[in-house]
Design a protein around this motif. Sequence first.
Motif, PDB file in Angstrom:
ATOM      1  N   THR B 151       0.921  -1.337   0.048  1.00  0.00           N
ATOM      2  CA  THR B 151      -0.006   0.013  -0.067  1.00  0.00           C
ATOM      3  C   THR B 151       0.752   1.383   0.075  1.00  0.00           C
ATOM      4  OG1 THR B 151      -0.123  -0.131   2.539  1.00  0.00           O
ATOM      5  CG2 THR B 151      -1.850  -1.212   1.165  1.00  0.00           C
ATOM      6  N   GLU B 152       2.113   1.273   0.385  1.00  0.00           N
ATOM      7  CA  GLU B 152       2.928   2.176   0.298  1.00  0.00           C
ATOM      8  C   GLU B 152       4.502   1.791  -0.132  1.00  0.00           C
ATOM      9  OE1 GLU B 152       2.206   4.085   4.083  1.00  0.00           O
ATOM     10  OE2 GLU B 152       3.919   2.821   5.199  1.00  0.00           O
ATOM     11  N   PHE B 153       5.248   2.628  -0.387  1.00  0.00           N
ATOM     12  CA  PHE B 153       6.822   2.465  -0.560  1.00  0.00           C
ATOM     13  C   PHE B 153       7.432   1.601   0.433  1.00  0.00           C
ATOM     14  CE2 PHE B 153      11.236   3.344  -0.563  1.00  0.00           C
ATOM     15  CZ  PHE B 153      11.535   2.840  -1.673  1.00  0.00           C
ATOM     16  N   GLY B 154       7.248   2.097   1.614  1.00  0.00           N
ATOM     17  CA  GLY B 154       7.830   1.257   2.869  1.00  0.00           C
ATOM     18  C   GLY B 154       7.394   0.052   2.861  1.00  0.00           C
ATOM     19  N   ASN B 155       6.247  -0.515   2.359  1.00  0.00           N
ATOM     20  CA  ASN B 155       5.922  -1.989   2.275  1.00  0.00           C
ATOM     21  C   ASN B 155       6.878  -2.861   1.414  1.00  0.00           C
ATOM     22  OD1 ASN B 155       2.480  -1.293   2.316  1.00  0.00           O
ATOM     23  ND2 ASN B 155       3.939  -1.372   4.058  1.00  0.00           N
TER      24      ASN B 155
END
Lengths: 439, 1020
Positions: B151-155
Amino acid sequence: MHRAILSPSLLLVAACGLLDTNQPDIVEPGDVGSAAGAEALYVGAISDFALAHDGDGDLNIGVTDGHVLESGLMADEFVLSTTPPTQQEIDQRRIFTNNSTLFAYYHYLHRARAAAETAAEALREFGAAPDEDPRIGEMQSLAGFSRIYLGEAFCAGVAFSRLEGDETVFGEPQTTAEIFQSAVNLFDAALAEPGTNLVDSDAALETFILASIGKARALLNLGDAAGAAAAVATVPTDFAYITEHADSPARLQNAIYGYSVGFLWSLSDLEGDNGLPYRTAEDPRVPFEDTEDVGLDGTTPQFNLLKYEGFDSPVIIAGGVEARLIEAEAQLAGGDIPGMTGTLNSLRALEGLDDLDQPGNEDEAADVLFSERAFWLFATGHRLGDMRRLIRQYGRDAEAVFPVGPYLKGGSYGPDVNMPLPQEVQNNPSSVGCLNRDA
Amino acid sequence: MKAGMRRWLLRTGGGVTALALASVSLAEAQQSSVGGVVTDEATGQPLEAARVLLNGPNRIETTNTEGRYLFRNVAPGSYAVRVLRLGYRPATDTANVAPGEEVTLDFGLTGAPVQLDEIVTTATGEQRKLEVANAVSTIDAARITEESPITEFGNLLSGRAAGVQVQKSGGTTGTGTRIRIRGSNSVSLSNEPLYYIDGVRMESNPTSSSLDIGGFGQGVGAGPSRINDLNPEDIESIEIVKGPAAATLYGIQASNGVVRITTKRGRAGKARWNLYSEVGAVTDHNTYPINFNGRDADNPDFDGFCTLQFELDGFCAQDSVSQFSPLDDPFTSPLKAGFRQQYGANVSGGNELLTYYLSADYEDEDGVYRLPKFEEDSIRADRGFLPDNQIRPNTLERVSLRANVGANVHANADIQANVGYTSSDTRFVENDNSFLTITGSAEASGVPFDFNRGWFFTPAELFAELANQGTERFIGGLTGNWRPTSWLSTRATLGYDVTNRTDVQFFPTGQVADYLQNRLGVRSDNRFQTTQTSVDLAATARFRLNPSLASKTSVGAQFYRDLVNGTFATGRILPAGSETITGAGVTEAREETIESRSLGTYVEQEFGFKERLFVTGALRFDDNSAFGRNFDATVYPKASVSWLLSDEPFFGESSFLSTLRFRGAVGVSGQQPGTTDALRYYTPVAGKRANVAGTGVTFANLGNPGLKPERSREIELGFDASMLNDRVSMEFTYFTKTTRDALIERNVSPDLGASESQFFNLGELRNYGAELAINTRVIDGRSMAWDLSLSGSVYNNRLIELGEGVEPIVFGFGLQRHVEGYPLGGYWARPITGFDDANSNGIIEAGEVTVGDTAIFRGRALPNKEASLNSTLTLFGGTVRIGTQFDYRGGHYIDNAIESFRCTPVFNCRGLIDRTAPLEEQANAQAVVNEATEWGYYEPAWFIKLRELSVTLFAPDAWARSFRASRLSLTLAGRNLWTITDYSGVDPEVNAFAQDNFATSDFESQPQVQYWTARINVGF
C-alpha cells in the motif's frame, strides 16, 4: 590520483562560491556590533526576560512556562490540572534533576540574565551616548532580577558562566547568599550608572526605582529587612515596572493567562493543608472564576485566575506595593507590629479591604505579613521565595509552610523546598549540582 | 557558470575528454555489432528483461519483448558475453568481432531456482554483483507490487532485505516510516539512509510535516515520510547498499546506507499495456485496554477515581468498579472499516532508437476512523448537515504520473529522461500523545462510561479538526551516456526533485474539543518548497592490461544543493463560520530558509584477474557548506576484494556447490553536520517595551568553527554460495563499523545562558553484527513449486564514548538515554527491587513496593534482531501462487506509557483500581504513582507478525485471450493479519514519537491496522 590533486580541486570550486549558501534566518555576531545591533540586543533582552518570567503562548510545547508559573506551581499558588509528569514533579515537590521542564525554566532564566548583561555591554560600547542611556541600568537590573529568581527558586550551587569571544568562562557554584549578594552588586551598579541618575528623565527615574526595588528584594532575601526598607524609601506606591505582552506573536503572550484559560493549571486553595485560602478568602486581589469543569487531566476542578485578563496582560516585576510590603517587614523585624499593621492596612485601603486586626505576637505578625504578601503579589513570582524565607529567616518548619500530605494525582507531597539544579549543569566542569537542598 | 567552475571542470575532466575525442574517429570507422536472441531453452520462448553483459567495455543491454539484444559500435576484438536473468542460470559465450562484422550470438537459458549473479547499480555505474565486494540486497519490486499487499513504498522494503528494519510508526493512513540499515550510526544526526531514484538524489525526510498532530509540537508527530510519495507500481527494482564500506563513493551523507530505486523502463517491441484495479478494506482488529473506574456514588469528588490506595487512605470507599472502553463498544467506537481503492495503467514499448514507459495511477484510502452513528445523527439533527470530512477524517488521495523515455541518439550515446509527478492530499487525525487522539480520549480519558459515553472528548469534537497536507512533487532526471571509445564510457545525470507542500490545520470555531483555546477558532496555513538539485558526472575507462588482468578506472564528481523555503501563517480567534486567517483576532507569520550545498569527487581503481578475482581501491573527497570555517575538505578511502572461488580451475564442477564467492571490504563514509550547526548566530525575536513592539535578537546557537563530518568506518566480510544444483543460495555477511568524530549534540551548561546545545565531534560508537539470507526452492515440480526466503540479522550497538565531561543525553519523556558503554537510546529507570503484601490484604500499598535510588539500564528501545520468512507456493502449473511473509523483530523493549499514564495521573488502570489485579501489576502501578519510575512498564517488545498473505490466480491464456488480453490475474491479499507477542499493550510496533531518531514509546498511538485487498491485473 591523489588527494593532492582532487582535494585542491574541491577547494578551488568551493572558493568560487559554489558552496556559499543563503541563510536569511540568522543574524551573525558581527551584525550586532553596532549601535543598531545594541538596540536589537536590548529589545531581545527585554523579550528574553519577559519569556523567562511570564512564559510564552506556545502552550502545546510548554517548555517556556516561566518563573511565575513554575515557582507558583511548586508553592501553593497553582495546582496542576493537566498531565505532563515533569510539571507534576514540581507541583508535588518531588523533582528529579532530569526534568525537562526544570531545565527549560533554569535555562531561560540564565538566558534572560546573559542577554541583559550582553545588552548592557553593547549599549555601553556602541551606544551614541552611554552616559545618558538609562537602559544600561535597566539591563543591569533585569540581570539582577534574573539572579534573584534563580536564588529564590533553586537550591544553592547556581553558577554564572559567560562567553568571552569564542571562549566559555565557567562560573563557580554560589551559595544562596552569594547569589543574592551578586544581585545586590548588579543593582548597585545600575544605581551608579550615569544614565540612571539623569535628572528630568522619566526613563532614568523608572530605572532608578526598578533597581531600588530589586536591591531591596535581594536584601530581603539576605535577611536585611532594614537595608531593604531603606532602598525603597522613595518608591511611590503607584510605581510599577512591567513586562509587556501582546496577543501576537506567541512569544509575546502572557502564559499565566494562557495556562489558566487553557485549563492547564488551576488556582489552588489550602493546597496540602498549609496552602493559603486563595479561593475561599474571596479576596479581590486574587480574582478567579469557577469554571465548574475539570482541567485537562480530567480530574482536577478548574478554577481560572482572572488577575490577567488576556494574552496581552502585563505582569508587574517591581512595584510600589511591594516597596510598602518591604517596609512593613522591616517594621516587623524591628518589633513594630502596630507599625506593620498600619502599613498593611494602608495598602488594603487601596483595594477597599477591611483593616486587619493587630497580631498578638511576632509569629502571628509574620503569618499576617506573609499572607498579605501572598495575596498582593499573587502570581508575580514571589511566593516560593517567601515560603523559603519563612523557613530560612523565620524558623518555620518546612512541613508547616509547604503543601503536605496526599497528593491528589497519587502519592504524597515530597520534601523539596526548592528546585534542584538540572543535570545539564554537569556540563559546567565547576558544578557539583546542589550544594545543599536547604531553604 | 563561473570562471572558476569552468577551470575546475577542465582540469578534472578535460584530459580524459580530449583523449576520448581523439579516439572517436578511429573507433567509428571500424563499427561492428554483437546481437542475438535469448530464449528459454526448455520452451524456446524468448526471454524478455534478460541482462546481457559485454565484458571488456562492460556494456549492458536488456533484451526486448522478443528476447533480442544488440550492442552497436563494438570495437574489433574478442569479448565474453554473459547473460543474466532471474530464474535462469547465467550463460556465457565468446564473441569474436572482426572490423565491420555483425556478430550473432544466441543464448538458450536453463532454469535455475536461485542465482547469485545479477547486475547491480553502483556509484560508478552498472556492474556484475559478483564483482562488487559488498552485500547488496536487490528487491524485485515489479513482481512484488503485482502479487503482494503493497500500500506504500515502505512496504516494499519491509522484510525483504537482511539488516534492513522498516518501522511503521502507526496505523493512521498517511503516516510515515522509520528505516534503519545495520542499526544506528549517529547519536545526534539522522540515521535514515540516502535515497536515489534513477540516479537522482531525492528528498526523503522521514517526518515531512509542520502539522501539530502528535502532541510533541509542530512537525514532530506522526507525519508522513516523503519516501511514500513514490508510487510502488512504477518501481522496477530497489537495491540497498548497506553501510559505509559499500557507500563510500556516495560521500558525506551515506554512512547510513543508500537505497537506489530504479523505475520501470520501456523495452523495444510493440506497446504493452498493463491495467490494474485494486479495492480493499482497512480494518482495526486490535484489542484496547479496558478503563477501570473506582466508583463512589456518595463522594462525587472521587466517583470514578476511587483507587484502592485512596480507599485505604480514607478518601473514598469503592461501591463498585466499572469496566468499559469506548473503543471496544461498537456503538461508541469510531474504529470502523475504511475503504481503499487504486487504479492504474501503464504502457511501455519502443524500438531500437526510442523506448518509453508511461503510467498513471490513482489511489484513494480511508483510514479506520468513522464518526459513530449516534454522533452523526445528533449533529445532523442540530446543524442539518455534516461535512464528509468529519465523517471520514483520515483519508489519502494520490495521483501519480510517470514518463520514462530513453533514446539512442547515436551509436555511442544514449539519453534517458525520467519524470515523475505526484499530487497527493492527505487528511490526518491526531496521532500520538494528546487527548485529541482517539486513543488518548478513550484509553486515557479517566472518565467512566456514564460520562460522555466514556470519552474525554467525543469523536465528533476530535474529527471536526482538519489537519491536511497537500503536496505536488516533481522528480526529474536526465541521464546521458556517451561511449566515445570502446574503453571509455561517460555519464552525466542532472536531477531535480521539487516538492511544494501545503500544511493546513484548522479548528473550526465552536466545533472542536475545548482544548487550549482551539474552540475559539485556529487556522494555520504553512507552505513549503523543498528542492534537491543534483549533478553527477562520471567516467570509466577499461583496459585489458594482459590476457588475465583487466583494469577499470572510474572518476566522478557530484554536486548537491538542498533548499527548503517555508512560510508559516496562523490566525487565532476566528468568527464562527470563517475558514480563513483573514480577519482572525490574532495573526502570526514567519519564514524559514534552510540551504546546504555539497561537492564531492571520487576516483576508483579496480583490477580484475581472470574474471574471478576483483580488487578495488577508491578515494572520495567532499566539501560541504555545513562544515566549520576551520575545516576544509574530507577524504574517505575504501578497498575491497571479491574472489569467485568457484571459478578457479581447482574448484571443479560441483552440483552441490556451484558458486562460491568470498568478499571483503573496508570503507569509510560520513554524515554531515546540520546546515547551521557550525555557525554562531542570533535569531530575530519580537519584544515589547513602553507599549511599543519591536524586533530584537536573541542568542540562538553557539556554533563550532571546527565542526566536521562524522566518519564511519566499516569492515565487511562475507561469502555467497549457490548449492544443491542451484536450488539453494546463501549470503552471509559479518560487519563491524565504528563511527568516530561522532557529532554529539552536547548540552551546554545552562548557566552560560546561551543555546541549549552545541555540536562537537566527540563521540565514538560501534555497530557489529551479522546478516544471513537464504533462498531456496524446496519443491521444484512441473505443477508445484515452493520457494522460501529467509533473511535475518542481529547486531550490537554500543556507545563507546560520548566525549569527555559530557553528561548522558536524556530524551523521550526523560526515559531514554545515550550512555557510554550501553546501546544508544536505551530505556533507563529506577528499578523496582521488590514488593510484598506485608499485611496480606491482597493489595499492594504505597509502602509495600521498594524502588532503587539510581536509574539503571532496562533494555534497548530499538530492535537488534530481525528476521523475515517469505514463502511463495506455486500450484497447478503456475496458475495459483500463494505468498506469505512472516516478520520478526526482537531484542528490544517498549515503554507501555499509555498504561502507566492510565495509572497516573488518570487513575483508570486496573493495577490501581481492581483488587483482583495480580500483585505485580499493582506493584508496577504503585511504583509509578509514588516513585515515578516507569520500570514496570518497560516490556519486551518482540513480535512475529504475519505481515503478508496473498493468493494470486493466473487465468489460463485462453481466458485472457477471451478478453483480448495477454495475461490476466486476480490477487487477494492481506497485511498485518496476525501477531504473536508477549507485550501486554495493544501493539508493540507503534511509536508515539513517530519517525524520531531514537525516541520510542507506546502512548496514545493508533496501532497497526489490517489491509485486505483484491486486485486484478490485465496485460495487453
